[in-house]
Write a protein that holds these residues in place. Sequence first.
Motif, PDB file in Angstrom:
ATOM      1  N   GLY A 186      59.655  33.497  37.149  1.00  0.00           N
ATOM      2  CA  GLY A 186      59.823  34.131  35.841  1.00  0.00           C
ATOM      3  C   GLY A 186      58.713  33.855  34.860  1.00  0.00           C
ATOM      4  O   GLY A 186      58.780  34.269  33.698  1.00  0.00           O
ATOM      5  N   GLN A 187      57.670  33.154  35.295  1.00  0.00           N
ATOM      6  CA  GLN A 187      56.539  32.901  34.389  1.00  0.00           C
ATOM      7  C   GLN A 187      55.339  33.704  34.855  1.00  0.00           C
ATOM      8  O   GLN A 187      55.108  33.831  36.066  1.00  0.00           O
ATOM      9  N   LEU A 188      54.572  34.195  33.905  1.00  0.00           N
ATOM     10  CA  LEU A 188      53.376  34.952  34.268  1.00  0.00           C
ATOM     11  C   LEU A 188      52.386  34.021  34.951  1.00  0.00           C
ATOM     12  O   LEU A 188      52.008  32.993  34.388  1.00  0.00           O
ATOM     13  N   TYR A 189      51.970  34.374  36.168  1.00  0.00           N
ATOM     14  CA  TYR A 189      51.012  33.519  36.867  1.00  0.00           C
ATOM     15  C   TYR A 189      49.621  34.167  36.960  1.00  0.00           C
ATOM     16  O   TYR A 189      48.621  33.531  36.646  1.00  0.00           O
ATOM     17  N   ALA A 190      49.575  35.441  37.368  1.00  0.00           N
ATOM     18  CA  ALA A 190      48.262  36.085  37.528  1.00  0.00           C
ATOM     19  C   ALA A 190      48.369  37.572  37.254  1.00  0.00           C
ATOM     20  O   ALA A 190      49.458  38.155  37.350  1.00  0.00           O
ATOM     21  N   TYR A 191      47.247  38.172  36.869  1.00  0.00           N
ATOM     22  CA  TYR A 191      47.235  39.632  36.745  1.00  0.00           C
ATOM     23  C   TYR A 191      45.831  40.207  36.892  1.00  0.00           C
ATOM     24  O   TYR A 191      44.835  39.498  36.807  1.00  0.00           O
ATOM     25  N   SER A 192      45.801  41.512  37.128  1.00  0.00           N
ATOM     26  CA  SER A 192      44.522  42.224  37.218  1.00  0.00           C
ATOM     27  C   SER A 192      44.654  43.545  36.484  1.00  0.00           C
ATOM     28  O   SER A 192      45.756  44.076  36.309  1.00  0.00           O
ATOM     29  N   ASN A 193      43.534  44.081  36.044  1.00  0.00           N
ATOM     30  CA  ASN A 193      43.496  45.396  35.389  1.00  0.00           C
ATOM     31  C   ASN A 193      42.269  46.123  35.913  1.00  0.00           C
ATOM     32  O   ASN A 193      41.142  45.655  35.755  1.00  0.00           O
ATOM     33  N   MET A 194      42.497  47.260  36.565  1.00  0.00           N
ATOM     34  CA  MET A 194      41.395  48.008  37.174  1.00  0.00           C
ATOM     35  C   MET A 194      41.536  49.490  36.889  1.00  0.00           C
ATOM     36  O   MET A 194      42.606  49.960  36.546  1.00  0.00           O
ATOM     37  N   LYS A 244      24.795  57.595  30.079  1.00  0.00           N
ATOM     38  CA  LYS A 244      25.692  56.471  29.809  1.00  0.00           C
ATOM     39  C   LYS A 244      27.130  56.969  29.663  1.00  0.00           C
ATOM     40  O   LYS A 244      27.373  57.992  29.021  1.00  0.00           O
ATOM     41  N   GLU A 245      28.022  56.261  30.270  1.00  0.00           N
ATOM     42  CA  GLU A 245      29.428  56.664  30.173  1.00  0.00           C
ATOM     43  C   GLU A 245      30.115  55.803  29.126  1.00  0.00           C
ATOM     44  O   GLU A 245      30.515  54.667  29.398  1.00  0.00           O
ATOM     45  N   PHE A 246      30.228  56.357  27.935  1.00  0.00           N
ATOM     46  CA  PHE A 246      30.718  55.578  26.797  1.00  0.00           C
ATOM     47  C   PHE A 246      32.208  55.246  26.892  1.00  0.00           C
ATOM     48  O   PHE A 246      32.681  54.334  26.257  1.00  0.00           O
ATOM     49  N   TRP A 247      32.923  56.056  27.689  1.00  0.00           N
ATOM     50  CA  TRP A 247      34.360  55.832  27.783  1.00  0.00           C
ATOM     51  C   TRP A 247      34.706  54.685  28.730  1.00  0.00           C
ATOM     52  O   TRP A 247      35.828  54.208  28.754  1.00  0.00           O
ATOM     53  N   ARG A 248      33.741  54.226  29.548  1.00  0.00           N
ATOM     54  CA  ARG A 248      34.044  53.213  30.567  1.00  0.00           C
ATOM     55  C   ARG A 248      34.376  51.841  29.986  1.00  0.00           C
ATOM     56  O   ARG A 248      33.637  51.310  29.185  1.00  0.00           O
ATOM     57  N   TRP A 249      35.469  51.274  30.430  1.00  0.00           N
ATOM     58  CA  TRP A 249      35.838  49.930  29.985  1.00  0.00           C
ATOM     59  C   TRP A 249      35.732  48.990  31.186  1.00  0.00           C
ATOM     60  O   TRP A 249      35.665  49.424  32.331  1.00  0.00           O
ATOM     61  N   LYS A 250      35.734  47.682  30.910  1.00  0.00           N
ATOM     62  CA  LYS A 250      35.510  46.693  31.971  1.00  0.00           C
ATOM     63  C   LYS A 250      36.808  46.308  32.679  1.00  0.00           C
ATOM     64  O   LYS A 250      37.858  46.181  32.049  1.00  0.00           O
ATOM     65  N   GLU A 251      36.702  46.079  33.969  1.00  0.00           N
ATOM     66  CA  GLU A 251      37.856  45.632  34.758  1.00  0.00           C
ATOM     67  C   GLU A 251      37.904  44.103  34.716  1.00  0.00           C
ATOM     68  O   GLU A 251      36.873  43.462  34.519  1.00  0.00           O
ATOM     69  N   TYR A 252      39.084  43.524  34.879  1.00  0.00           N
ATOM     70  CA  TYR A 252      39.171  42.050  34.857  1.00  0.00           C
ATOM     71  C   TYR A 252      40.420  41.541  35.571  1.00  0.00           C
ATOM     72  O   TYR A 252      41.362  42.293  35.822  1.00  0.00           O
ATOM     73  N   ASN A 253      40.379  40.223  35.915  1.00  0.00           N
ATOM     74  CA  ASN A 253      41.573  39.562  36.447  1.00  0.00           C
ATOM     75  C   ASN A 253      41.697  38.166  35.839  1.00  0.00           C
ATOM     76  O   ASN A 253      40.750  37.669  35.226  1.00  0.00           O
ATOM     77  N   TRP A 254      42.861  37.593  35.994  1.00  0.00           N
ATOM     78  CA  TRP A 254      43.145  36.290  35.369  1.00  0.00           C
ATOM     79  C   TRP A 254      44.243  35.586  36.160  1.00  0.00           C
ATOM     80  O   TRP A 254      45.120  36.252  36.698  1.00  0.00           O
ATOM     81  N   HIS A 255      44.158  34.273  36.267  1.00  0.00           N
ATOM     82  CA  HIS A 255      45.350  33.534  36.717  1.00  0.00           C
ATOM     83  C   HIS A 255      45.416  32.186  36.006  1.00  0.00           C
ATOM     84  O   HIS A 255      44.418  31.688  35.499  1.00  0.00           O
ATOM     85  N   ASP A 256      46.625  31.635  35.950  1.00  0.00           N
ATOM     86  CA  ASP A 256      46.864  30.404  35.207  1.00  0.00           C
ATOM     87  C   ASP A 256      46.492  29.208  36.084  1.00  0.00           C
ATOM     88  O   ASP A 256      47.217  28.858  37.023  1.00  0.00           O
ATOM     89  N   GLU A 257      45.358  28.587  35.756  1.00  0.00           N
ATOM     90  CA  GLU A 257      44.837  27.465  36.551  1.00  0.00           C
ATOM     91  C   GLU A 257      45.783  26.263  36.513  1.00  0.00           C
ATOM     92  O   GLU A 257      45.791  25.449  37.432  1.00  0.00           O
TER      93      GLU A 257
END
Lengths: 296, 250, 93
Positions: free
Chosen positions: A48-56, A6-19
């Motif tokens: 100038g407004q945050l619309y979408a982002y991802s973290n990988m 098991k890789e305990f250091w692994r974190w989850k990837e995700y994305n988001w956008h403002d519906e």
Amino acid sequence: MAEKRKEFWRWKEYNWHDESMNPKDADLITAGVDVGSVSSQTVIMADGQLYAYSNMRTGSDSPDSARKAMSWALEGTPLTMGDLAYTVGTGYGRVNVPFANRAITEIACHARGGNMMYGPSVRTILDMGGQDCKAILCDDRGKVTNFLMNDKCAAGTGRGMEVFADLLAVSIEEVGELSLDVEEEPPPVSSTCVVFAKSEATSLLREGWPKSKVLAAYCSAMAHRVYTLLERVGVQKEFAITGGIAKNIGVVKRLEKELGLNSLKSKYDTQIAGALGAALFAKALVEKERKQAAAQ
Amino acid sequence: MGAKFIKVLLFKDGRVVVRTREEAGFEPLAAAEKAYAAALAQAGVAESDVQNVFATGAGRKNAPRAKDSITEVSAAARGINHLMPNVRTVIDVGAEEGRAVKCSATGKVDDFAINEKCAAGAGSFTEAVARALEVPLEEFGRLSLQSSKAIPMNAQCAVFAESEVVSLVHAKTPKSDIARAVHDAIASRIVSMVRRVGINNDVALIGGVSNNPGFVDALSRGLETNVTVPEHAEFIGALGAALIAGERSN
Amino acid sequence: MKANYGYMDGSGEFFITIDTDSCIACGHHGCVSACPVGMFEIIVDDYDDEVAAIKGDHRKKVKYDCGPCKPVSDRPPLPCVTACTPGAISHSW
């Protein structure tokens, strides 16, 4: 067959956008891509407004990681790369963002992103990333006035915390909470160097210390180390923490106690500060270009 | 009382009678007792016959049996002077620390520089990379002598170096070239420290890392001078402590 | 802006601070040629100002790369600090 470790250091990837937003109505769409040594983020901004982002997670190839982070941020949105007026690359792999119009250092981007995330009163930004730690002072426009970046040594970075998570077989997301589960605060781990701190922790476990106590000792050592770095630039109010370790409550609480100062909270994800700043730089650069074109 | 090994040396009438060594492990004091008892047994000496005991090394303040302690730099200077009186620069690289000592013709310390509390400047750096490469430490030094290509090692931290090594392996870099890169990297840090104290006359290398031929080679190349490794190089500190204990017991 | 290049590890703190506001006004950039190991360069920073910086490949090794100018005994004045007429450069160790 042997069970996969098991890789305990692994974190989850995700994305988001403002519906609730329709970015097709926006006049100016810009993007910021922060290719860090461990994680990569893309921020898409509409007027100038945050619309979408991802973290990988960053892969072994920076251009590829940048492309992936970008396409994941765009996923599920009506936008394509063709809609982006300007893209700024930042972070450790910033010169390897093939589709970026300009590269800007992560120091400048964090200050600018922090200014939007925490408001113009923020003066000190501490960014604890995967393989570095940055202490930044900035003015009310998000311009850097003093900075230092420690990327030489793993102590005080996410990597150091990952080593401990792995040693103790505790998921990286749970380290902070677990470290607070102690009746009395133990003395901090005395070695700064992660290699030596690891042997120290092994001895403590042999002495019968529970995992939570060992983590408390390490989180408090980490908080103290970061405090020393902050002292070099001189902490000014208001103070904010960004980066992955901002999500580790065990380090944050101890650092706040040592500073005698609470960190500002933000509605934004702390890991997107660099990419957000890059997207803001992109917006400012387009506006400057448009102004110059209009003047001619 | 080294970070990794405890060394005991008995000195009598101008010569070394016995040397014993124990891994410090998690109970260095017990290991020290064991090494001390073994030394007495092997020499056939009763405890009451030992006139004086001095300790040196990282754990010197807690050494059992010792009546006093001296610093690692004093021990290194005194010990090397006894064996090699022409040496004026002694380099001591152990598991957790590196030192460069400029010494006088009488074995006194003139100047010194220390690299401590960071694995990058000591033997631990080699250990971390050898582990990542799954090569036994003893082979790791020899392996680097087989390399003919100098590749850069960017990481200046043992933890970051482990990740860098993983990428190098993925890129099909020969293990021998990686081993050389590691030894060159540590040597360059030690060389910079040695130059700060200055070199005149002979240069000797002592401490646990002197057993590693890859490091000795890298250090000689870096310093552009021949570095001599005395016999029983990891016992020089203990020898210096024994010599000073002898002088102070009279 | 005060730019701190260098690092902190278990062995200590090793930072070279450059006050880039002083750099902007400096025309001759004496630091670049003064450093015997060539650690300084002139860059255009994120705010489009021309300032001095420590080159990337030296930042994680300043303790070692500055070694030749910092002998253990009889340390002379540092060439980079002496050459910098606006007084923008300082060392933490």
